[in-house]
Design a protein around this motif. Sequence first.
Motif, PDB file in Angstrom:
ATOM      1  N   MET A 177       0.910  -1.009  -0.208  1.00 15.44           N
ATOM      2  CA  MET A 177       0.065   0.073  -0.064  1.00 15.44           C
ATOM      3  C   MET A 177       0.932   1.303  -0.042  1.00 15.44           C
ATOM      4  SD  MET A 177      -3.260   0.533   2.423  1.00 15.44           S
ATOM      5  CE  MET A 177      -3.425   2.059   3.590  1.00 15.44           C
ATOM      6  N   SER A 178       0.613   2.239  -0.813  1.00 14.51           N
ATOM      7  CA  SER A 178       1.458   3.381  -1.032  1.00 14.51           C
ATOM      8  C   SER A 178       1.131   4.287   0.217  1.00 14.51           C
ATOM      9  CB  SER A 178       1.368   4.093  -2.520  1.00 14.51           C
ATOM     10  OG  SER A 178      -0.042   4.574  -2.502  1.00 14.51           O
ATOM     11  N   GLN A 179       2.180   5.377   0.150  1.00 17.10           N
ATOM     12  CA  GLN A 179       2.045   6.196   1.197  1.00 17.10           C
ATOM     13  C   GLN A 179       0.823   7.418   0.817  1.00 17.10           C
ATOM     14  OE1 GLN A 179       3.112   7.247   4.146  1.00 17.10           O
ATOM     15  NE2 GLN A 179       4.731   5.623   4.484  1.00 17.10           N
ATOM     16  N   ALA A 180       0.195   8.154   1.871  1.00 14.61           N
ATOM     17  CA  ALA A 180      -0.802   9.088   1.311  1.00 14.61           C
ATOM     18  C   ALA A 180       0.011  10.123   0.838  1.00 14.61           C
ATOM     19  CB  ALA A 180      -1.657   9.437   2.739  1.00 14.61           C
ATOM     20  N   LYS A 181      -0.707  11.014  -0.118  1.00 13.58           N
ATOM     21  CA  LYS A 181       0.048  11.967  -0.646  1.00 13.58           C
ATOM     22  C   LYS A 181       0.042  13.265   0.385  1.00 13.58           C
ATOM     23  CE  LYS A 181      -0.360  15.496  -4.492  1.00 13.58           C
ATOM     24  NZ  LYS A 181      -1.023  15.753  -5.638  1.00 13.58           N
ATOM     25  N   THR A 182       1.418  13.896   0.344  1.00 16.27           N
ATOM     26  CA  THR A 182       1.906  15.017   1.041  1.00 16.27           C
ATOM     27  C   THR A 182       1.091  16.271   0.173  1.00 16.27           C
ATOM     28  OG1 THR A 182       3.404  14.027   2.236  1.00 16.27           O
ATOM     29  CG2 THR A 182       3.270  16.545   2.381  1.00 16.27           C
ATOM     30  N   LEU A 183       0.272  17.136   0.677  1.00 12.58           N
ATOM     31  CA  LEU A 183      -0.209  18.173  -0.056  1.00 12.58           C
ATOM     32  C   LEU A 183       0.460  19.455   0.005  1.00 12.58           C
ATOM     33  CD1 LEU A 183      -2.534  16.206  -0.198  1.00 12.58           C
ATOM     34  CD2 LEU A 183      -4.285  18.193  -0.001  1.00 12.58           C
ATOM     35  N   THR A 184       0.742  20.046  -1.003  1.00 10.85           N
ATOM     36  CA  THR A 184       1.378  21.516  -1.086  1.00 10.85           C
ATOM     37  C   THR A 184       0.280  22.625  -0.608  1.00 10.85           C
ATOM     38  OG1 THR A 184       0.435  22.148  -3.297  1.00 10.85           O
ATOM     39  CG2 THR A 184       2.738  20.848  -2.992  1.00 10.85           C
TER      40      THR A 184
ATOM     41  N   SER B  57      -7.527  10.275   2.789  1.00  7.84           N
ATOM     42  CA  SER B  57      -7.918  10.651   4.164  1.00  7.84           C
ATOM     43  C   SER B  57      -6.812  10.987   5.016  1.00  7.84           C
ATOM     44  CB  SER B  57      -9.180   9.850   4.742  1.00  7.84           C
ATOM     45  OG  SER B  57      -8.465   8.591   5.072  1.00  7.84           O
ATOM     46  N   HIS B  58      -5.754  10.351   4.748  1.00  6.89           N
ATOM     47  CA  HIS B  58      -4.436  10.469   5.642  1.00  6.89           C
ATOM     48  C   HIS B  58      -3.427  11.787   5.156  1.00  6.89           C
ATOM     49  CE1 HIS B  58      -3.155   8.070   9.171  1.00  6.89           C
ATOM     50  NE2 HIS B  58      -2.216   7.967   8.748  1.00  6.89           N
ATOM     51  N   SER B  59      -3.769  12.004   4.205  1.00  5.85           N
ATOM     52  CA  SER B  59      -3.120  13.070   3.403  1.00  5.85           C
ATOM     53  C   SER B  59      -2.823  14.403   4.376  1.00  5.85           C
ATOM     54  CB  SER B  59      -3.443  13.650   2.026  1.00  5.85           C
ATOM     55  OG  SER B  59      -3.374  12.809   1.120  1.00  5.85           O
ATOM     56  N   GLY B  60      -3.748  14.721   5.096  1.00  2.33           N
ATOM     57  CA  GLY B  60      -3.553  15.912   6.000  1.00  2.33           C
ATOM     58  C   GLY B  60      -2.580  15.649   7.074  1.00  2.33           C
ATOM     59  N   ARG B  61      -2.788  14.238   7.744  1.00  5.33           N
ATOM     60  CA  ARG B  61      -1.804  13.986   8.941  1.00  5.33           C
ATOM     61  C   ARG B  61      -0.582  13.954   8.547  1.00  5.33           C
ATOM     62  NH1 ARG B  61      -2.060  11.574  13.694  1.00  5.33           N
ATOM     63  NH2 ARG B  61      -0.854   9.605  13.933  1.00  5.33           N
ATOM     64  N   ARG B  62      -0.392  13.291   7.380  1.00  7.80           N
ATOM     65  CA  ARG B  62       1.280  13.210   6.743  1.00  7.80           C
ATOM     66  C   ARG B  62       1.798  14.552   6.305  1.00  7.80           C
ATOM     67  NH1 ARG B  62       3.862  10.859   1.540  1.00  7.80           N
ATOM     68  NH2 ARG B  62       5.805  10.124   2.421  1.00  7.80           N
TER      69      ARG B  62
ATOM     70  N   GLY C 170       0.491  10.988  18.173  1.00 11.31           N
ATOM     71  CA  GLY C 170       0.045  10.125  19.039  1.00 11.31           C
ATOM     72  C   GLY C 170       0.766   8.435  18.888  1.00 11.31           C
ATOM     73  N   HIS C 171       1.987   8.734  18.075  1.00 13.95           N
ATOM     74  CA  HIS C 171       2.793   7.215  17.903  1.00 13.95           C
ATOM     75  C   HIS C 171       3.536   7.162  19.029  1.00 13.95           C
ATOM     76  CE1 HIS C 171       2.685   8.517  13.471  1.00 13.95           C
ATOM     77  NE2 HIS C 171       1.639   7.723  13.868  1.00 13.95           N
ATOM     78  N   ARG C 172       3.419   5.867  19.799  1.00 10.33           N
ATOM     79  CA  ARG C 172       4.310   5.446  20.822  1.00 10.33           C
ATOM     80  C   ARG C 172       5.820   5.220  20.258  1.00 10.33           C
ATOM     81  NH1 ARG C 172       1.109   4.092  25.042  1.00 10.33           N
ATOM     82  NH2 ARG C 172       2.415   2.477  25.782  1.00 10.33           N
ATOM     83  N   ASN C 173       5.965   5.041  18.867  1.00  7.56           N
ATOM     84  CA  ASN C 173       7.360   4.492  18.484  1.00  7.56           C
ATOM     85  C   ASN C 173       7.599   5.571  17.550  1.00  7.56           C
ATOM     86  OD1 ASN C 173       9.537   3.352  17.274  1.00  7.56           O
ATOM     87  ND2 ASN C 173       8.836   1.374  16.949  1.00  7.56           N
ATOM     88  N   PRO C 174       8.847   6.471  17.683  1.00  7.90           N
ATOM     89  CA  PRO C 174       9.252   7.375  16.593  1.00  7.90           C
ATOM     90  C   PRO C 174       9.622   6.745  14.957  1.00  7.90           C
ATOM     91  CG  PRO C 174      10.283   7.506  18.933  1.00  7.90           C
ATOM     92  CD  PRO C 174       9.526   6.403  19.165  1.00  7.90           C
ATOM     93  N   ALA C 175       9.767   5.525  15.367  1.00  8.75           N
ATOM     94  CA  ALA C 175      10.052   5.030  14.008  1.00  8.75           C
ATOM     95  C   ALA C 175       8.686   4.884  13.093  1.00  8.75           C
ATOM     96  CB  ALA C 175      10.793   3.473  13.992  1.00  8.75           C
ATOM     97  N   THR C 176       7.673   4.839  13.697  1.00  8.66           N
ATOM     98  CA  THR C 176       6.352   4.962  13.167  1.00  8.66           C
ATOM     99  C   THR C 176       6.318   6.365  12.433  1.00  8.66           C
ATOM    100  OG1 THR C 176       5.350   3.363  14.465  1.00  8.66           O
ATOM    101  CG2 THR C 176       3.943   4.635  13.054  1.00  8.66           C
TER     102      THR C 176
ATOM    103  N   VAL D 215       8.254   7.228   9.164  1.00  8.00           N
ATOM    104  CA  VAL D 215       7.499   6.522   7.755  1.00  8.00           C
ATOM    105  C   VAL D 215       6.544   7.813   7.162  1.00  8.00           C
ATOM    106  CG1 VAL D 215       6.065   5.034   6.963  1.00  8.00           C
ATOM    107  CG2 VAL D 215       7.802   4.289   8.368  1.00  8.00           C
ATOM    108  N   TYR D 216       6.259   8.787   7.920  1.00  7.22           N
ATOM    109  CA  TYR D 216       5.332   9.994   7.667  1.00  7.22           C
ATOM    110  C   TYR D 216       6.021  10.814   6.942  1.00  7.22           C
ATOM    111  CZ  TYR D 216       1.084   8.026  10.034  1.00  7.22           C
ATOM    112  OH  TYR D 216      -0.016   7.263  10.500  1.00  7.22           O
ATOM    113  N   ILE D 217       7.118  11.100   7.048  1.00  4.20           N
ATOM    114  CA  ILE D 217       7.973  12.196   6.614  1.00  4.20           C
ATOM    115  C   ILE D 217       8.360  12.034   5.196  1.00  4.20           C
ATOM    116  CG2 ILE D 217      10.084  13.805   7.036  1.00  4.20           C
ATOM    117  CD1 ILE D 217       9.809  12.644   9.855  1.00  4.20           C
TER     118      ILE D 217
END
Length: 189
Positions: free
Chosen positions: A1-8, A138-143, A164-170, A173-175
């Motif tokens: 599954m691909s990452q959510a798009k980061t919006l400009t 729906s995850h684009s805003g968060r990313r 709200g991630h307990r592990n910084p490694a998670t 992945v968002y960045i």
Amino acid sequence: MSQAKTLTERELRRVLDYCALTRHAARNRVMVLLTFYAGLRVSEVAALKYSNVVAPDNTIKSEFRLTAEQTKGGHARTVFISEKLRKELAAYVKTLKRHEQELLPLFRTQKRDGFTANTLCQHFHLLYRRAGVVGASSHSGRRTFITNLAAKGVGVRVLAALAGHRNPATTMVYIDASDDMKRAAVQLI
């Protein structure tokens, strides 16, 4: 599954401009902004209650607590709200009827029910598609929230706490490392 798009910024503006044309413009706008400016998951937006964000004196809280039942991981957390987002929430709350608001979901469908995580996810998909933003989810805003803060130098531990991630490694992945971020990085040498 691909990452959510980061919006400009331009793409976010297109979504907000489209939201302004919708029947529930104020509601749609603030739901989108909660993901972009506070990093909330769509399921967390759907789970929000009026009393989560509105203080007893009818002001918008600068921070609020999500219960374990309102979060994905089942761990309560505090959400911090910027002044910009507080103004947006205040404008939305003014559109609501006051009768027993504290007991109701903050965001309701046309049928006056609260959104489920699934229906809100579908609603976001429709908003992005109709705004012409290809590849957004729906995850684009968060990313975008996490990526933008990382680009401004916010450390991964703070980002993880905000997300709200307990592990910084998670969180890592968002960045999204954009070319502009890479250009700025090499200029630091």
